[in-house]
Design a protein around this motif. Structure first.
Motif, PDB file in Angstrom:
ATOM      1  N   THR A   1      40.745  40.729  40.364  1.00  0.00           N
ATOM      2  CA  THR A   1      42.000  41.164  39.746  1.00  0.00           C
ATOM      3  C   THR A   1      43.065  41.390  40.809  1.00  0.00           C
ATOM      4  O   THR A   1      42.807  42.043  41.827  1.00  0.00           O
ATOM      5  CB  THR A   1      41.773  42.474  38.967  1.00  0.00           C
ATOM      6  OG1 THR A   1      40.876  42.213  37.904  1.00  0.00           O
ATOM      7  CG2 THR A   1      43.084  43.014  38.410  1.00  0.00           C
ATOM      8  N   LEU A   2      44.241  40.846  40.583  1.00  0.00           N
ATOM      9  CA  LEU A   2      45.380  41.165  41.436  1.00  0.00           C
ATOM     10  C   LEU A   2      45.983  42.482  40.951  1.00  0.00           C
ATOM     11  O   LEU A   2      46.267  42.634  39.762  1.00  0.00           O
ATOM     12  CB  LEU A   2      46.441  40.067  41.379  1.00  0.00           C
ATOM     13  CG  LEU A   2      47.684  40.356  42.242  1.00  0.00           C
ATOM     14  CD1 LEU A   2      48.158  39.102  42.949  1.00  0.00           C
ATOM     15  CD2 LEU A   2      48.838  40.944  41.417  1.00  0.00           C
ATOM     16  N   THR A   3      46.160  43.416  41.861  1.00  0.00           N
ATOM     17  CA  THR A   3      46.765  44.698  41.526  1.00  0.00           C
ATOM     18  C   THR A   3      48.133  44.786  42.179  1.00  0.00           C
ATOM     19  O   THR A   3      48.273  44.585  43.392  1.00  0.00           O
ATOM     20  CB  THR A   3      45.889  45.876  41.988  1.00  0.00           C
ATOM     21  OG1 THR A   3      44.605  45.767  41.362  1.00  0.00           O
ATOM     22  CG2 THR A   3      46.524  47.203  41.604  1.00  0.00           C
ATOM     23  N   ALA A   4      49.138  45.052  41.369  1.00  0.00           N
ATOM     24  CA  ALA A   4      50.519  45.180  41.835  1.00  0.00           C
ATOM     25  C   ALA A   4      51.025  46.580  41.511  1.00  0.00           C
ATOM     26  O   ALA A   4      50.588  47.203  40.540  1.00  0.00           O
ATOM     27  CB  ALA A   4      51.405  44.134  41.172  1.00  0.00           C
ATOM     28  N   VAL A   5      51.951  47.060  42.317  1.00  0.00           N
ATOM     29  CA  VAL A   5      52.578  48.355  42.073  1.00  0.00           C
ATOM     30  C   VAL A   5      54.063  48.119  41.837  1.00  0.00           C
ATOM     31  O   VAL A   5      54.751  47.533  42.684  1.00  0.00           O
ATOM     32  CB  VAL A   5      52.393  49.320  43.261  1.00  0.00           C
ATOM     33  CG1 VAL A   5      52.999  50.680  42.928  1.00  0.00           C
ATOM     34  CG2 VAL A   5      50.928  49.469  43.604  1.00  0.00           C
TER      35      VAL A   5
ATOM     36  N   PRO B   1      48.615  29.659  35.530  1.00  0.00           N
ATOM     37  CA  PRO B   1      48.246  30.963  36.076  1.00  0.00           C
ATOM     38  C   PRO B   1      47.270  30.824  37.239  1.00  0.00           C
ATOM     39  O   PRO B   1      46.278  30.099  37.158  1.00  0.00           O
ATOM     40  CB  PRO B   1      47.592  31.670  34.884  1.00  0.00           C
ATOM     41  CG  PRO B   1      47.093  30.564  34.002  1.00  0.00           C
ATOM     42  CD  PRO B   1      48.073  29.450  34.166  1.00  0.00           C
ATOM     43  N   ALA B   2      47.566  31.530  38.340  1.00  0.00           N
ATOM     44  CA  ALA B   2      46.709  31.471  39.524  1.00  0.00           C
ATOM     45  C   ALA B   2      45.732  32.641  39.589  1.00  0.00           C
ATOM     46  O   ALA B   2      44.794  32.611  40.386  1.00  0.00           O
ATOM     47  CB  ALA B   2      47.569  31.450  40.785  1.00  0.00           C
ATOM     48  N   PHE B   3      45.974  33.659  38.779  1.00  0.00           N
ATOM     49  CA  PHE B   3      45.124  34.845  38.807  1.00  0.00           C
ATOM     50  C   PHE B   3      44.439  35.000  37.449  1.00  0.00           C
ATOM     51  O   PHE B   3      45.092  34.917  36.409  1.00  0.00           O
ATOM     52  CB  PHE B   3      45.952  36.097  39.122  1.00  0.00           C
ATOM     53  CG  PHE B   3      46.771  35.955  40.376  1.00  0.00           C
ATOM     54  CD1 PHE B   3      46.161  36.022  41.621  1.00  0.00           C
ATOM     55  CD2 PHE B   3      48.138  35.728  40.308  1.00  0.00           C
ATOM     56  CE1 PHE B   3      46.913  35.875  42.779  1.00  0.00           C
ATOM     57  CE2 PHE B   3      48.887  35.583  41.453  1.00  0.00           C
ATOM     58  CZ  PHE B   3      48.273  35.649  42.699  1.00  0.00           C
ATOM     59  N   LYS B   4      43.135  35.231  37.495  1.00  0.00           N
ATOM     60  CA  LYS B   4      42.410  35.409  36.244  1.00  0.00           C
ATOM     61  C   LYS B   4      42.873  36.676  35.543  1.00  0.00           C
ATOM     62  O   LYS B   4      42.956  36.730  34.312  1.00  0.00           O
ATOM     63  CB  LYS B   4      40.909  35.464  36.511  1.00  0.00           C
ATOM     64  CG  LYS B   4      40.068  35.539  35.237  1.00  0.00           C
ATOM     65  CD  LYS B   4      38.579  35.457  35.553  1.00  0.00           C
ATOM     66  CE  LYS B   4      37.768  35.488  34.258  1.00  0.00           C
ATOM     67  NZ  LYS B   4      36.310  35.379  34.550  1.00  0.00           N
TER      68      LYS B   4
ATOM     69  N   ARG C   1      47.299  38.433  54.167  1.00  0.00           N
ATOM     70  CA  ARG C   1      45.944  37.938  54.399  1.00  0.00           C
ATOM     71  C   ARG C   1      45.267  37.563  53.088  1.00  0.00           C
ATOM     72  O   ARG C   1      44.237  36.886  53.090  1.00  0.00           O
ATOM     73  CB  ARG C   1      45.122  39.009  55.128  1.00  0.00           C
ATOM     74  CG  ARG C   1      45.663  39.349  56.528  1.00  0.00           C
ATOM     75  CD  ARG C   1      45.201  40.708  56.980  1.00  0.00           C
ATOM     76  NE  ARG C   1      45.743  41.778  56.128  1.00  0.00           N
ATOM     77  CZ  ARG C   1      45.699  43.072  56.430  1.00  0.00           C
ATOM     78  NH1 ARG C   1      45.139  43.465  57.555  1.00  0.00           N
ATOM     79  NH2 ARG C   1      46.203  43.965  55.600  1.00  0.00           N
ATOM     80  N   ARG C   2      45.844  38.026  51.974  1.00  0.00           N
ATOM     81  CA  ARG C   2      45.236  37.777  50.667  1.00  0.00           C
ATOM     82  C   ARG C   2      46.123  36.943  49.744  1.00  0.00           C
ATOM     83  O   ARG C   2      45.603  36.226  48.886  1.00  0.00           O
ATOM     84  CB  ARG C   2      44.927  39.112  49.983  1.00  0.00           C
ATOM     85  CG  ARG C   2      43.925  39.967  50.736  1.00  0.00           C
ATOM     86  CD  ARG C   2      43.600  41.216  49.939  1.00  0.00           C
ATOM     87  NE  ARG C   2      42.627  42.054  50.622  1.00  0.00           N
ATOM     88  CZ  ARG C   2      42.104  43.164  50.115  1.00  0.00           C
ATOM     89  NH1 ARG C   2      42.484  43.576  48.902  1.00  0.00           N
ATOM     90  NH2 ARG C   2      41.228  43.869  50.790  1.00  0.00           N
ATOM     91  N   LEU C   3      47.434  37.074  49.896  1.00  0.00           N
ATOM     92  CA  LEU C   3      48.361  36.414  48.975  1.00  0.00           C
ATOM     93  C   LEU C   3      49.264  35.443  49.711  1.00  0.00           C
ATOM     94  O   LEU C   3      49.716  35.710  50.831  1.00  0.00           O
ATOM     95  CB  LEU C   3      49.228  37.454  48.259  1.00  0.00           C
ATOM     96  CG  LEU C   3      48.547  38.372  47.248  1.00  0.00           C
ATOM     97  CD1 LEU C   3      49.542  39.412  46.739  1.00  0.00           C
ATOM     98  CD2 LEU C   3      47.982  37.566  46.087  1.00  0.00           C
ATOM     99  N   THR C   4      49.566  34.350  49.049  1.00  0.00           N
ATOM    100  CA  THR C   4      50.567  33.416  49.549  1.00  0.00           C
ATOM    101  C   THR C   4      51.491  33.042  48.396  1.00  0.00           C
ATOM    102  O   THR C   4      51.171  33.263  47.229  1.00  0.00           O
ATOM    103  CB  THR C   4      49.909  32.159  50.147  1.00  0.00           C
ATOM    104  OG1 THR C   4      50.907  31.332  50.754  1.00  0.00           O
ATOM    105  CG2 THR C   4      49.197  31.344  49.071  1.00  0.00           C
TER     106      THR C   4
ATOM    107  N   TRP D   1      45.901  33.390  45.439  1.00  0.00           N
ATOM    108  CA  TRP D   1      45.026  33.965  46.450  1.00  0.00           C
ATOM    109  C   TRP D   1      44.884  33.005  47.639  1.00  0.00           C
ATOM    110  O   TRP D   1      44.940  31.791  47.461  1.00  0.00           O
ATOM    111  CB  TRP D   1      43.634  34.209  45.893  1.00  0.00           C
ATOM    112  CG  TRP D   1      43.502  35.289  44.857  1.00  0.00           C
ATOM    113  CD1 TRP D   1      43.073  35.140  43.572  1.00  0.00           C
ATOM    114  CD2 TRP D   1      43.765  36.676  45.025  1.00  0.00           C
ATOM    115  NE1 TRP D   1      43.070  36.351  42.919  1.00  0.00           N
ATOM    116  CE2 TRP D   1      43.484  37.316  43.796  1.00  0.00           C
ATOM    117  CE3 TRP D   1      44.218  37.456  46.102  1.00  0.00           C
ATOM    118  CZ2 TRP D   1      43.642  38.690  43.612  1.00  0.00           C
ATOM    119  CZ3 TRP D   1      44.383  38.824  45.921  1.00  0.00           C
ATOM    120  CH2 TRP D   1      44.090  39.423  44.689  1.00  0.00           C
ATOM    121  N   ILE D   2      44.692  33.564  48.792  1.00  0.00           N
ATOM    122  CA  ILE D   2      44.376  32.745  49.976  1.00  0.00           C
ATOM    123  C   ILE D   2      42.867  32.524  50.027  1.00  0.00           C
ATOM    124  O   ILE D   2      42.092  33.455  49.886  1.00  0.00           O
ATOM    125  CB  ILE D   2      44.866  33.452  51.259  1.00  0.00           C
ATOM    126  CG1 ILE D   2      46.396  33.474  51.267  1.00  0.00           C
ATOM    127  CG2 ILE D   2      44.333  32.763  52.510  1.00  0.00           C
ATOM    128  CD1 ILE D   2      47.000  34.195  52.433  1.00  0.00           C
TER     129      ILE D   2
END
Length: 544
Positions: A57-61, A245-248, A523-526, A543-544
């Motif tokens: 899961t991508l977590t955003a704030v 969509p790139a993130f599940k 290091r994780r996102l592009t 994700w990278i």
């Protein structure tokens, strides 16, 4: 210091600021129709965690509240607008940075932007998140709502002046019929998100949309919504459009207080990979921790708004004097840590329609004193009613010191955004308001930006009590003529000319334009691009 839920600008015409942002909306339980939504205790809420590798899961704030209106035809909420860009599609959508339109639900951008009829064919096989196919009836349904003279929506202000009607041609084809050639309208089509008629034509559905009901056709569907806590999105498996969509799964946390927002993305135990609305003071530490922090420059600004029915603010010399008095270079240096510029026009310097205004308020205390003396306002006492957005609060001491230095006894009164605009909506007396604004979330074109802030039925003008002034009436006529001007160069010049009037009058006018900072883990996102307006856009990230 708290960053309030919605520092962005309110909507025009007969609806209050709070109606559009939902800033007064309670976190009460949502109707049963909101499948997957809840407003239960936070300890029981789905936090969106789990998964591993590419499926994690991508977590955003997000530094703004998720309890504003989710109705795409109404909302000015930073969180909700950003989320809706992932949930819904327009016939055309726009790149979040360049704002160049691309085909979304439609198969192509019209070849002739200057035509008075634009024909669109819907993408074959496109479905809403409930599995129902998208038809021309859904498109007509949304545009009819926007153009309905009996229904006041925020989106109406972006379309009604130039779009006459939308006609169904067949099940997958519609015609947009314009009142006159208006090429800028193509980019505005992203503001008319296509919504399912079978869902939102039900009695009470628009109220449910305000509270969080979201059913679109975009790459992500809303799977859980907890006001004042978080909203969860899942990739829509049946999506066949241009932004796969790139993130599940994505979990967007709403954290409006600056310190916990920064803490959530920093350190070895960081629980998020990206956050917007980063305070300038935290940038060096986050960069030292390996994060990428970048700003987006645009229309984000601190503005002053004067009550022209409260003497002596009906006198243009007083309004000008108070702008000339402000040491804007110090404000940029001290409060904004260099992440901004003194305003030299209503538009920011990066806007395609920018031209340096004829009146520029450089720091000139002597001129400020002379104007106050000429206006008979030498012993002025002012209370600045201000929103308590953290960077605005950081700027207020410079305004007070600058005004005190020219003999204006100044009191600062920062309050919650809701409190400030409740007073505006209740038509209470005030002298000066200092607040934040950023119409870039709606687009870049200068015609849109200026009509969003100025116009005979505009909510801002109701707040300033200026719309009936003869100068204002001439200004509004000039604005409408510029809208209808077919020649792009001539139109640009006409807009710049009337912005000179806006600058000279200084009824509602920016003091500084500043950057909005976004931080993420490279290091994780592009594919991350910082926006010059609130929120994030992850349609090209991965994700990278």
């Amino acid at each position: 210091m708290r960053d309030d839920v919605n520092p962005e600008v309110p909507a025009p015409r007969r609806r209050s600021f709070l109606t559009y942002t939902g800033a007064l909306g309670a976190a009460a339980a949502l109707p049963p129709v909101l499948a997957g939504c809840s407003a239960g205790p936070e300890s029981t809420n789905d936090t969106g965690g789990g998964g591993a590798g590419k499926d994690r899961t991508l977590t955003a704030v997000i530094g703004y509240g998720n309890d504003g209106s989710w109705d795409p035809t109404q909302t000015a909420s930073a969180f909700c607008m950003a989320a809706n860009n992932h949930i819904y599609e327009g016939l055309l959508d726009t790149d979040p940075i360049s704002r160049v339109p691309y085909p979304a639900l439609a198969t192509a951008v019209p070849a002739d932007a200057g035509a008075t009829t634009w024909r669109f064919t819907l993408r074959a096989g496109a479905t809403f998140h409930d599995g129902r196919p998208i038809t021309a009836d859904d498109v007509v349904f949304v545009y009819d709502r926007i153009l309905d003279p009996r229904t006041q929506t925020l989106a109406k202000g972006f379309f009604a002046s130039w779009l006459k009607e939308v006609r169904k041609v067949d099940a997958r084809t519609v015609d947009l019929v314009l009142r006159f050639p208006f090429p800028d309208g193509l980019a505005r089509l992203t503001l008319a998100k296509i919504m399912p008629k079978h869902v939102f034509s039900r009695p009470g559905a628009w109220d449910e949309a305000i509270k969080g009901l979201a059913v679109g056709s975009g790459p992500y569907r809303q799977s859980a919504h907890h006001p004042k806590s978080n909203t969860v999105f899942e990739a829509y498996a049946a999506y066949n459009g241009p932004r796969r969509p790139a993130f599940k799964r994505m979990n967007w946390l709403t954290i409006v207080d600056a310190a916990p927002r920064v803490a959530k993305i920093s350190g070895t135990g960081a629980g998020a990979q990206i956050a917007d609305n980063i305070p300038y003071a935290n940038v060096p530490r986050l960069e030292q921790g390996g994060l990428k922090v970048a700003g987006g420059s645009g229309m984000n600004n601190l503005f002053l708004m004067f009550n022209t029915r409260h003497k002596p603010f009906d006198d243009v010399r007083v309004r000008q004097a108070l702008h000339y008095a402000i040491d804007t270079e110090k404000m940029v240096r001290v409060a904004l840590k260099g992440h901004g510029k003194p305003s030299t026009s209503f538009l920011d310097e990066g806007n395609p329609g920018y031209r340096r205004a004829r009146t520029v308020y450089g720091h000139d205390p002597a001129k400020a004193r002379a104007l106050l003396k000429a206006a008979g306002a030498e012993n002025l006492e002012i209370e600045i009613l201000a929103v308590n957005v953290s960077w605005i609060v950081d700027c207020l001491p410079t305004i007070k010191a600058s005004w005190d230095a020219v003999g204006v006894r100044t009191t600062l009164a920062p309050q919650e955004t809701t409190a400030v605009f409740t007073k505006m909506d209740q038509k209470r007396d005030y002298q000066v308001v200092a607040a934040a604004s950023n119409p870039n979330q709606f687009g870049l074109d200068a015609d849109l930006i200026m009509h969003y802030n100025y116009g005979p039925e505009n909510l801002w003008m109701r707040y300033t009590r200026w719309a009936g002034d003869p100068v204002a009436e001439r200004l509004f006529q000039d604005m409408d003529r510029a809208t209808r001007e077919p020649d792009p160069a001539r139109k640009k010049s006409m807009i710049q000319d009337y912005i000179d009037v806006v600058a000279e009058q200084a009824v509602l006018y920016p003091v500084v334009h500043n950057e909005l900072m976004t931080a993420w883990d490279p290091r994780r996102l592009t594919g991350i691009r910082p926006q010059p307006y609130p929120g994030i856009n992850l349609l090209r990230a991965r994700w990278i």
